[in-house]
Write an enzyme that holds these catalytic residues in place. Structure first.
Site, PDB file in Angstrom:
ATOM      1  N   GLU A  40      78.743  14.207-110.882  1.00 49.13           N
ATOM      2  CA  GLU A  40      77.930  14.962-111.846  1.00 49.13           C
ATOM      3  C   GLU A  40      77.570  13.990-112.950  1.00 49.13           C
ATOM      4  O   GLU A  40      78.392  13.662-113.806  1.00 49.13           O
ATOM      5  CB  GLU A  40      78.735  16.159-112.367  1.00 49.13           C
ATOM      6  CG  GLU A  40      77.845  17.308-112.853  1.00 49.13           C
ATOM      7  CD  GLU A  40      77.539  17.235-114.347  1.00 49.13           C
ATOM      8  OE1 GLU A  40      76.592  16.481-114.696  1.00 49.13           O
ATOM      9  OE2 GLU A  40      78.217  17.895-115.138  1.00 49.13           O
ATOM     10  N   LYS A  56      92.365  11.398-114.353  1.00 49.96           N
ATOM     11  CA  LYS A  56      92.311  10.431-115.453  1.00 49.96           C
ATOM     12  C   LYS A  56      91.244  10.890-116.448  1.00 49.96           C
ATOM     13  O   LYS A  56      90.050  10.797-116.205  1.00 49.96           O
ATOM     14  CB  LYS A  56      91.930   9.032-114.957  1.00 49.96           C
ATOM     15  CG  LYS A  56      92.047   7.998-116.075  1.00 49.96           C
ATOM     16  CD  LYS A  56      91.207   6.763-115.871  1.00 49.96           C
ATOM     17  CE  LYS A  56      89.786   6.928-116.286  1.00 49.96           C
ATOM     18  NZ  LYS A  56      89.570   7.168-117.734  1.00 49.96           N
ATOM     19  N   GLY A  58      80.201  11.966-115.548  1.00 55.03           N
ATOM     20  CA  GLY A  58      80.000  10.885-116.516  1.00 55.03           C
ATOM     21  C   GLY A  58      78.628  10.283-116.350  1.00 55.03           C
ATOM     22  O   GLY A  58      77.705  10.939-115.840  1.00 55.03           O
ATOM     23  N   SER A  59      78.512   9.021-116.741  1.00 55.07           N
ATOM     24  CA  SER A  59      77.188   8.397-116.772  1.00 55.07           C
ATOM     25  C   SER A  59      76.740   7.955-115.374  1.00 55.07           C
ATOM     26  O   SER A  59      77.562   7.699-114.487  1.00 55.07           O
ATOM     27  CB  SER A  59      77.225   7.189-117.705  1.00 55.07           C
ATOM     28  OG  SER A  59      78.104   6.219-117.178  1.00 55.07           O
ATOM     29  N   THR A  60      75.424   7.804-115.210  1.00 54.34           N
ATOM     30  CA  THR A  60      74.876   7.382-113.914  1.00 54.34           C
ATOM     31  C   THR A  60      75.338   5.967-113.527  1.00 54.34           C
ATOM     32  O   THR A  60      75.751   5.761-112.384  1.00 54.34           O
ATOM     33  CB  THR A  60      73.336   7.503-113.931  1.00 54.34           C
ATOM     34  OG1 THR A  60      73.014   8.885-114.126  1.00 54.34           O
ATOM     35  CG2 THR A  60      72.719   7.027-112.627  1.00 54.34           C
ATOM     36  N   GLU A 102      68.382   9.640-122.180  1.00 53.81           N
ATOM     37  CA  GLU A 102      69.240  10.762-122.575  1.00 53.81           C
ATOM     38  C   GLU A 102      69.860  10.471-123.950  1.00 53.81           C
ATOM     39  O   GLU A 102      70.595   9.501-124.103  1.00 53.81           O
ATOM     40  CB  GLU A 102      70.344  10.947-121.528  1.00 53.81           C
ATOM     41  CG  GLU A 102      71.231  12.131-121.828  1.00 53.81           C
ATOM     42  CD  GLU A 102      72.327  12.325-120.771  1.00 53.81           C
ATOM     43  OE1 GLU A 102      72.812  11.327-120.218  1.00 53.81           O
ATOM     44  OE2 GLU A 102      72.696  13.491-120.536  1.00 53.81           O
ATOM     45  N   CYS A 124      75.999  17.800-120.723  1.00 57.19           N
ATOM     46  CA  CYS A 124      75.205  17.238-119.609  1.00 57.19           C
ATOM     47  C   CYS A 124      73.911  18.011-119.452  1.00 57.19           C
ATOM     48  O   CYS A 124      72.840  17.439-119.354  1.00 57.19           O
ATOM     49  CB  CYS A 124      75.995  17.295-118.306  1.00 57.19           C
ATOM     50  SG  CYS A 124      77.613  16.571-118.451  1.00 57.19           S
ATOM     51  N   THR A 140      78.132   4.429-114.238  1.00 58.33           N
ATOM     52  CA  THR A 140      79.531   4.500-113.781  1.00 58.33           C
ATOM     53  C   THR A 140      79.607   5.228-112.444  1.00 58.33           C
ATOM     54  O   THR A 140      80.369   4.835-111.554  1.00 58.33           O
ATOM     55  CB  THR A 140      80.416   5.179-114.851  1.00 58.33           C
ATOM     56  OG1 THR A 140      80.303   4.425-116.067  1.00 58.33           O
ATOM     57  CG2 THR A 140      81.868   5.212-114.447  1.00 58.33           C
ATOM     58  N   GLY A 141      78.798   6.258-112.265  1.00 60.15           N
ATOM     59  CA  GLY A 141      78.753   6.973-110.978  1.00 60.15           C
ATOM     60  C   GLY A 141      78.377   6.034-109.834  1.00 60.15           C
ATOM     61  O   GLY A 141      78.962   6.078-108.749  1.00 60.15           O
TER      62      GLY A 141
HETATM   63  P1  ADP Z   1      80.906   6.732-121.428  1.00 59.09           P
HETATM   64  O1  ADP Z   1      80.481   5.290-121.416  1.00 59.09           O
HETATM   65  O2  ADP Z   1      79.957   7.576-122.207  1.00 59.09           O
HETATM   66  O3  ADP Z   1      82.338   6.948-121.843  1.00 59.09           O
HETATM   67  P2  ADP Z   1      81.396   6.774-118.600  1.00 59.09           P
HETATM   68  O4  ADP Z   1      80.617   7.394-117.520  1.00 59.09           O
HETATM   69  O5  ADP Z   1      81.509   5.283-118.546  1.00 59.09           O
HETATM   70  O6  ADP Z   1      80.759   7.275-119.961  1.00 59.09           O
HETATM   71  O7  ADP Z   1      82.863   7.374-118.667  1.00 59.09           O
HETATM   72  C1  ADP Z   1      83.283   8.534-118.049  1.00 59.09           C
HETATM   73  C2  ADP Z   1      84.617   8.311-117.406  1.00 59.09           C
HETATM   74  O8  ADP Z   1      84.502   7.252-116.444  1.00 59.09           O
HETATM   75  C3  ADP Z   1      85.741   7.900-118.344  1.00 59.09           C
HETATM   76  O9  ADP Z   1      86.922   8.568-117.926  1.00 59.09           O
HETATM   77  C4  ADP Z   1      85.846   6.394-118.110  1.00 59.09           C
HETATM   78  O10 ADP Z   1      87.125   5.862-118.392  1.00 59.09           O
HETATM   79  C5  ADP Z   1      85.550   6.298-116.636  1.00 59.09           C
HETATM   80  N1  ADP Z   1      85.075   5.001-116.172  1.00 59.09           N
HETATM   81  C6  ADP Z   1      84.447   4.043-116.887  1.00 59.09           C
HETATM   82  N2  ADP Z   1      84.146   2.986-116.093  1.00 59.09           N
HETATM   83  C7  ADP Z   1      84.604   3.276-114.841  1.00 59.09           C
HETATM   84  C8  ADP Z   1      84.578   2.614-113.574  1.00 59.09           C
HETATM   85  N3  ADP Z   1      84.024   1.413-113.422  1.00 59.09           N
HETATM   86  N4  ADP Z   1      85.121   3.260-112.513  1.00 59.09           N
HETATM   87  C9  ADP Z   1      85.646   4.475-112.639  1.00 59.09           C
HETATM   88  N5  ADP Z   1      85.714   5.150-113.805  1.00 59.09           N
HETATM   89  C10 ADP Z   1      85.198   4.571-114.898  1.00 59.09           C
END
Ligand code: ADP
Length: 474
Positions: free
Chosen positions: A246, A173, A224-226, A377, A280, A228-229
């Protein structure tokens, strides 16, 4: 306008819902993106699960053959990929130091081919009269990949190819901000890979969340972001999913008093502003010894003043826009905080063109730890330059944040630089360089920058579990 579809079980699949993908250089609509429903995600996961036994039973050579065909087919569409990447992401076709869309695309091909050339073989740890004991590496099953918007195509490849070559099947995705190049890749791959081996769905956080908690996904690889990780890690607990995370960084670079400023200024500039700072492992906090501080600030300002920020489709553009409005607002807020604290702007610092999400290359000095621009960041084209007099202070500063992706030390005394580098709390340390990655050198973070590594043999192993086979001989 190019049409895009989900790719599920080897077929193009349309959806009920669509969302617009915006070109950040002029806010125009690049294309409509199909928005997957949770039911469509479930179908994709079921297809990947069904494809797993046959795909994992192939030899490395058989899977390699398919992935090399994929590289050739992608290469045949170079121009279409590069233009689409510039339109959805904003990065210039060529750009400063040729680090634009062409660079990402070249990396994409290089990474497919070199990763597909790797192989994990059983490792014998005992072979005597009592027993033969070997460590085998088995594919995990269905890998879910969730990617960000800064290098959508390349990071997708970093996720997919090691998963596929080791025998896993994939549901990817891409970020909802930049899904198009990944959907395009899926469309090409469907004619080469067996049905269901690679599925592409599109959507936002709710689809990512449904993947993280999906009982039939065996591993998530996420960049992606911490925050969301952390959310992914929580929802992955349900079926004890394997994870590679990562996450964000805030890499420090330390320039020692004996550094050759003329030789390194250009490299520091390039590795701080690569992809407009939306990388990153870009250099994001620059700590410079007072003996060379003024000289380096001046050299970097001279470079910055010759840069052109504009639409990435224009041949003379060095840097494009920020990828999205939210990121532009973050950069503006960090700059505002720095201004309020009395920091000095050597260049940039004001939005001058609102056609797109543009922000000029900006250098900020007379700034200290504690300012938001240093502590958070920025992920954009603005760099704080902090003066130090004692290297111990700089090491403490570099290590004081919760993140730990990369770091660098710049000096003519390599041994000293390596010794300081070994004290930095980060997954990669560069000496006289920064932000450089390659397919055979493991790359990953420590602390809040995540865990697990990409690239090299260590990166392949992340997509396997160990099976120890003990054959008794007595
Ligand atoms: P940003 O806010 O800068 O887009 P994110 O880390 O939120 O950074 O986004 C990176 C990826 O994670 C995107 O593909 C986004 O759709 C996905 N994402 C956002 N929220 C979630 C979540 N709760 N669970 C899984 N994936 C997510």
């Amino acid at each position: 306008m190019q049409e895009f579809n989900l790719i599920i079980d080897g077929e193009k699949v349309s959806t009920n819902d669509y969302f617009d993908v915006i070109n950040p250089a002029d806010k125009s609509v690049v294309a409509r993106c199909p928005k997957a429903s949770v039911e469509q995600l479930n179908t994709a996961v079921a297809a990947a699960k069904a494809a797993f036994p046959a795909w994992s039973a192939l030899t490395y050579a058989e899977r390699r053959d398919k992935l090399m065909q994929l590289a050739d087919a992608v290469e045949a569409k170079s121009e279409a990929f590069i233009t689409l990447l510039t339109k959805e992401q904003g990065k210039p076709i060529n750009g400063f130091a040729d680090l634009g869309a062409g660079f990402e695309f070249g990396g994409t091909l290089a990474w497919i081919r070199s990763t597909a050339s790797m192989e994990l073989t059983p490792e014998t740890i005992q072979d005597n009269d009592a027993a033969h004991i070997a460590i085998h590496r088995k594919a995990l099953g269905v890998v879910g990949s969730i990617t960000p918007w800064n290098y959508p195509l390349l990071i997708g490849i970093w996720h997919m190819i090691p998963a596929l070559i080791t025998g896993n099947t994939v549901v990817i995705k891409p970020s909802e901000m930049t899904p198009l190049t990944t959907l395009f890749l899926g469309e090409i791959a469907k004619d080469i890979l067996p049905k269901g081996v690679l599925n592409v769905v599109a959507g936002a956080g709710e689809i990512g969340g449904a993947m993280s908690s999906h009982k039939d996904i065996d591993k998530i690889i996420f960049t992606g972001s911490t925050p969301t990780g952390k959310a992914i890690m929580k929802s992955a607990a349900e079926n004890l999913k394997r994870l590679t995370l990562e996450l964000g960084g805030n890499d420090a670079g330390i320039v020692l008093a004996d550094a050759d400023i003329e030789a390194i200024a250009g490299k520091i500039f390039a590795t701080s502003f690569i992809n407009n700072g939306q990388t990153c492992a870009a250099l994001k906090r620059l700590y410079v010894h007072e003996a060379v501080y003024e000289q380096l600030c001046e050299a970097m300002t001279n470079i910055a003043n010759s840069m052109k920020t504009g639409n990435g489709l224009d041949a003379d553009t060095d840097f494009g826009p920020l990828q999205n409005e939210k990121q532009l607002e973050i950069v503006k807020a960090l700059a505002q905080d720095a201004k309020e604290r009395g920091a000095n702007f050597l260049c940039g610092g004001e939005v001058v063109d609102e056609t797109g999400y543009f922000y000029p290359i900006t250098l900020v000095n007379n700034i200290q730890d504690g300012a938001r621009l240093v502590d958070e960041e920025q992920f954009g084209p603005i760099l704080p330059i902090i003066k130090f007099s004692d290297v111990e202070e700089a090491i403490t500063s570099a290590n004081r944040l919760s993140v730990g992706l990369g770091g660098s030390v710049w000096s003519t005394d390599i041994e000293k630089a390596q010794s300081i580098g070994s004290r930095l709390e980060c997954g990669t340390v560069w000496i006289n360089n920064h932000a450089m990655v390659q397919p055979d050198a493991p790359f990953g973070g420590v602390k809040d920058s995540g865990f697990g590594v990409a690239f090299g043999e260590a990166g392949l192993k992340e997509f396997t579990s160990i099976q120890t086979m003990q054959t008794s001989k007595s």
